[in-house]
Motif scaffolding. Structure first.
Motif, PDB file in Angstrom:
ATOM      1  N   ASP A  42       5.328  11.802   1.679  1.00 21.82           N
ATOM      2  CA  ASP A  42       4.035  11.232   1.295  1.00 21.82           C
ATOM      3  C   ASP A  42       3.054  11.270   2.460  1.00 21.82           C
ATOM      4  O   ASP A  42       2.463  10.259   2.847  1.00 21.82           O
ATOM      5  CB  ASP A  42       4.228   9.797   0.813  1.00 21.82           C
ATOM      6  CG  ASP A  42       2.960   9.239   0.179  1.00 21.82           C
ATOM      7  OD1 ASP A  42       2.123  10.039  -0.276  1.00 21.82           O
ATOM      8  OD2 ASP A  42       2.797   7.999   0.152  1.00 21.82           O
ATOM      9  N   THR A  43       2.891  12.435   3.026  1.00 20.69           N
ATOM     10  CA  THR A  43       1.936  12.654   4.108  1.00 20.69           C
ATOM     11  C   THR A  43       1.858  14.160   4.311  1.00 20.69           C
ATOM     12  O   THR A  43       2.505  14.919   3.592  1.00 20.69           O
ATOM     13  CB  THR A  43       2.382  11.954   5.404  1.00 20.69           C
ATOM     14  OG1 THR A  43       1.367  12.102   6.407  1.00 20.69           O
ATOM     15  CG2 THR A  43       3.668  12.568   5.931  1.00 20.69           C
ATOM     16  N   SER A  60       1.001   4.212  -2.831  1.00 22.15           N
ATOM     17  CA  SER A  60       0.812   5.611  -2.460  1.00 22.15           C
ATOM     18  C   SER A  60       1.975   6.460  -2.958  1.00 22.15           C
ATOM     19  O   SER A  60       1.786   7.586  -3.435  1.00 22.15           O
ATOM     20  CB  SER A  60       0.682   5.739  -0.936  1.00 22.15           C
ATOM     21  OG  SER A  60       0.482   7.074  -0.548  1.00 22.15           O
ATOM     22  N   ASP A  63       0.828  -1.201   0.000  1.00 20.35           N
ATOM     23  CA  ASP A  63       0.000   0.000   0.000  1.00 20.35           C
ATOM     24  C   ASP A  63       0.864   1.254   0.000  1.00 20.35           C
ATOM     25  O   ASP A  63       0.558   2.238  -0.684  1.00 20.35           O
ATOM     26  CB  ASP A  63      -0.917  -0.011   1.227  1.00 20.35           C
ATOM     27  CG  ASP A  63      -1.926   1.129   1.194  1.00 20.35           C
ATOM     28  OD1 ASP A  63      -2.722   1.201   0.237  1.00 20.35           O
ATOM     29  OD2 ASP A  63      -1.909   1.964   2.121  1.00 20.35           O
ATOM     30  N   SER A  77      -8.611   0.404  -3.147  1.00 19.03           N
ATOM     31  CA  SER A  77      -8.338   1.588  -2.324  1.00 19.03           C
ATOM     32  C   SER A  77      -8.956   2.832  -2.946  1.00 19.03           C
ATOM     33  O   SER A  77      -9.443   3.720  -2.235  1.00 19.03           O
ATOM     34  CB  SER A  77      -6.825   1.781  -2.156  1.00 19.03           C
ATOM     35  OG  SER A  77      -6.212   2.126  -3.383  1.00 19.03           O
ATOM     36  N   GLU A 105       1.669   7.053  -6.607  1.00 22.75           N
ATOM     37  CA  GLU A 105       0.678   8.100  -6.846  1.00 22.75           C
ATOM     38  C   GLU A 105       1.287   9.477  -6.582  1.00 22.75           C
ATOM     39  O   GLU A 105       1.037  10.429  -7.326  1.00 22.75           O
ATOM     40  CB  GLU A 105      -0.539   7.879  -5.956  1.00 22.75           C
ATOM     41  CG  GLU A 105      -1.656   8.887  -6.175  1.00 22.75           C
ATOM     42  CD  GLU A 105      -2.868   8.553  -5.324  1.00 22.75           C
ATOM     43  OE1 GLU A 105      -3.678   7.715  -5.751  1.00 22.75           O
ATOM     44  OE2 GLU A 105      -3.005   9.122  -4.224  1.00 22.75           O
ATOM     45  N   ARG A 139       2.799  16.154   0.710  1.00 28.55           N
ATOM     46  CA  ARG A 139       1.814  15.764  -0.300  1.00 28.55           C
ATOM     47  C   ARG A 139       0.769  16.866  -0.507  1.00 28.55           C
ATOM     48  O   ARG A 139       0.372  17.161  -1.635  1.00 28.55           O
ATOM     49  CB  ARG A 139       1.145  14.463   0.155  1.00 28.55           C
ATOM     50  CG  ARG A 139       0.180  13.847  -0.852  1.00 28.55           C
ATOM     51  CD  ARG A 139      -0.521  12.650  -0.201  1.00 28.55           C
ATOM     52  NE  ARG A 139      -1.358  11.953  -1.142  1.00 28.55           N
ATOM     53  CZ  ARG A 139      -0.998  10.898  -1.847  1.00 28.55           C
ATOM     54  NH1 ARG A 139       0.237  10.429  -1.723  1.00 28.55           N
ATOM     55  NH2 ARG A 139      -1.836  10.312  -2.674  1.00 28.55           N
ATOM     56  N   THR A 176     -11.667   5.225  -1.098  1.00 33.98           N
ATOM     57  CA  THR A 176     -11.401   6.654  -0.940  1.00 33.98           C
ATOM     58  C   THR A 176     -12.578   7.494  -1.423  1.00 33.98           C
ATOM     59  O   THR A 176     -13.036   8.409  -0.732  1.00 33.98           O
ATOM     60  CB  THR A 176     -10.130   7.049  -1.726  1.00 33.98           C
ATOM     61  OG1 THR A 176      -9.005   6.368  -1.177  1.00 33.98           O
ATOM     62  CG2 THR A 176      -9.897   8.546  -1.658  1.00 33.98           C
ATOM     63  N   ARG A 188      -6.421   9.875  -2.519  1.00 28.32           N
ATOM     64  CA  ARG A 188      -6.251   9.468  -1.118  1.00 28.32           C
ATOM     65  C   ARG A 188      -5.575  10.594  -0.343  1.00 28.32           C
ATOM     66  O   ARG A 188      -4.747  11.335  -0.881  1.00 28.32           O
ATOM     67  CB  ARG A 188      -5.437   8.167  -1.019  1.00 28.32           C
ATOM     68  CG  ARG A 188      -3.982   8.300  -1.335  1.00 28.32           C
ATOM     69  CD  ARG A 188      -3.247   6.994  -1.041  1.00 28.32           C
ATOM     70  NE  ARG A 188      -3.451   6.014  -2.087  1.00 28.32           N
ATOM     71  CZ  ARG A 188      -3.130   4.725  -1.979  1.00 28.32           C
ATOM     72  NH1 ARG A 188      -2.612   4.270  -0.858  1.00 28.32           N
ATOM     73  NH2 ARG A 188      -3.321   3.896  -2.988  1.00 28.32           N
ATOM     74  N   ASN A 189      -5.952  10.713   0.917  1.00 32.02           N
ATOM     75  CA  ASN A 189      -5.418  11.772   1.786  1.00 32.02           C
ATOM     76  C   ASN A 189      -5.644  13.156   1.180  1.00 32.02           C
ATOM     77  O   ASN A 189      -4.759  14.019   1.229  1.00 32.02           O
ATOM     78  CB  ASN A 189      -3.924  11.563   2.055  1.00 32.02           C
ATOM     79  CG  ASN A 189      -3.633  10.219   2.700  1.00 32.02           C
ATOM     80  OD1 ASN A 189      -4.394   9.749   3.535  1.00 32.02           O
ATOM     81  ND2 ASN A 189      -2.531   9.594   2.301  1.00 32.02           N
TER      82      ASN A 189
END
Length: 493
Positions: free
Chosen positions: A148-149, A93, A89, A367, A96, A170, A371, A331-332
């Protein structure tokens, strides 16, 4: 061999996502085994290592072209963390994030993952791994690190101090893409508001930015001296941002009456609405173009569509409805953007049917599905009828189709590029959009031919006959339409 050489040698030898920064982790493992501490720690290297995610580099092979692009593009290294069992996962991510970075105009040089349960509260990766990241950035010639967050302001500052190059997260990448792609006045205002909300807690001051501005009239050379300590430069910036945010909120609020008028007009004329929602780059605009020949912008990039496009079409039996192309999800998705684009997402909330578009060729469609459904749930639109559509079905094989059928047995498989499956999708839309169900018998004077035309366009005509005073017509209409036809209804004898 110095640490940087060891990093690069490990990367070449283990391109299939094996441990990248293995030197220090191997040393620790050797020490523990020699001393007998904690028994056999066979997964210590894997637990403490950063991993390279293969297939992310977008650097060009032609050196001259690379040098040209470096004049206008940033060279970035991506970083992320994952807990035990979450490697696949995390790699999806990070890929992406690589696509997001490309869309924003960057060249992705590498992607690195570290296994750890929680981010380090100071530098995200931890002090030792941050120093190893610094060495890798220097070896690759990168000028930006992308996490990545969403990093806390303190994490970003601390990691920048160690790595020595710009660090963003991100959320900043997504906001940058939105600022490039927004075209309408409302879209630009929404993006700017989201950017300012993101920037406000991340203002950073150095040197003169932290010194006080003169108060009173001393700045113009008038008066005996300062009337007070004044503001620091960073306080002045914060105040200006708050002022600008207030103006933008009023501006966005001012667009609401126009949207409401458009929706009211469609509702008054009993035109059902079908919203096309889904993950970014799933092919929503391509699907809109295939069904309506709308000519909407189509680009193989994330968030190519930010401004809502509404097109009118009709079913095979002549019932009109509107198709609404909406901004894609990811996502996120930053909270600031969900709030700023709530006006755009209102089209999903108020739709009669939602076409939920998924990319059949994506490595992790489950996923994406989760989302988008989470965002639809946040909008309060979970009860609206949904048609799940796997687009790009021409890019997958029969085995993949069977697997996707297992995920969603009622889904429709289409290809906006070839037109395959479009007829089945149109039939499903025709079954789900509201049908006229109120029977009326009318006598319409001949000079009011527009009423007859509206009945044919938005209702179902059962019978028509012609009398001396006008056209007698029996039709099925929507509740909204029935109220405007009272003057022509035939009163039973």
């Amino acid at each position: 061999m110095d640490p940087v050489d060891r990093v690069l040698a490990a990367a070449d030898a283990r391109a299939d996502s094996r441990a990248l920064f293995g030197g220090s982790a191997l040393a620790l493992q050797g020490q523990a085994a020699a001393s007998g501490i904690d028994g056999d720690q066979l997964d210590l290297e894997e637990r403490q290592a950063l991993r390279r995610v293969g297939g992310l580099s977008t650097e060009l092979a032609d050196v001259t072209e690379v040098e040209y692009r470096q004049l206008r593009l940033e060279n970035v290294v991506l970083i992320g963390i994952y807990a035990q069992g979450g490697l696949e996962d995390a790699e999806n991510s990070l890929r992406e994030l690589a696509a997001l970075s490309e869309t924003a105009g960057a060249v992705v040089l590498d992607g690195l993952l570290q296994r750890r349960t929680h981010p380090d509260p100071s530098t995200f990766l931890g002090k030792g791994k941050a120093q190893e990241l610094r060495d890798a950035v220097a070896a690759l010639g990168a000028d930006t690190v992308v996490a990545d967050t969403e990093l806390a302001p303190s994490q970003r500052r601390a990691l920048e101090d160690v790595v020595g190059v710009k660090v963003i997260d991100r959320t900043a990448v997504i906001l940058d893409i939105f600022s490039q792609h927004a075209k309408s006045r409302e879209g630009k205002a929404q993006v700017e508001l989201a950017q300012l909300e993101y920037l406000l807690p991340r203002l950073r001051g150095w040197g003169e930015s932290m010194s006080r501005q003169a108060g009173g009239q001393v700045g113009s050379g008038v008066g005996m001296g300062s009337r007070g300590p004044g503001e620091t430069k960073i306080e002045l910036d914060r105040r200006r941002i708050h002022t600008r945010m207030s103006r933008l909120r009023k501006q966005i609020k001012g667009f609401a009456p126009g949207r409401e008028a458009n929706r009211a007009n469609r509702s008054r004329h009993a035109v059902p609405s079908v919203a096309i929602a889904g993950y970014t780059n799933a092919g929503k605009s391509s699907l809109l173009n295939r069904i309506t020949r709308a000519g909407a912008l189509v680009e193989n990039a994330l968030f190519a569509t930010l401004d809502t496009a509404v097109r009118r079409t009709e079913t095979a039996d002549g019932r009109s409805y509107t198709l609404v192309d909406t901004v894609g999800f990811v996502r996120n998705l930053p909270h600031e953007l969900v709030e700023a684009f709530r006006s755009t997402l209102e089209e999903v909330e108020r739709a009669d049917v939602i076409i939920h578009v998924l990319d059949a060729s994506h490595p992790d469609p489950a996923s994406q599905l989760a989302t988008v459904r989470d965002v639809i749930g946040e909008l309060g639109a979970r009860d609206i009828p949904e048609i799940l559509v796997f687009n790009k079905s021409d890019l997958v094989g029969d085995d993949d189709v069977l697997a996707l059928r297992g995920l969603e047995p009622e889904a429709v498989f289409v290809s906006a590029r070839t037109g395959a499956g479009i007829d089945e999708l149109l039939a499903r839309i025709s079954d789900l959009i509201p049908r006229p169900d109120i029977r009326v018998e009318l006598l319409v004077p001949y000079e009011h031919g527009e009423v007859i035309a509206a009945l044919h366009e938005r209702g179902t005509v059962v019978s028509t006959s012609y009398e001396e005073t006008g056209t007698r017509i029996v039709a099925l209409v929507m509740p909204e339409q029935a109220g405007s036809l009272r003057d022509y209804q035939v009163v039973p004898a």
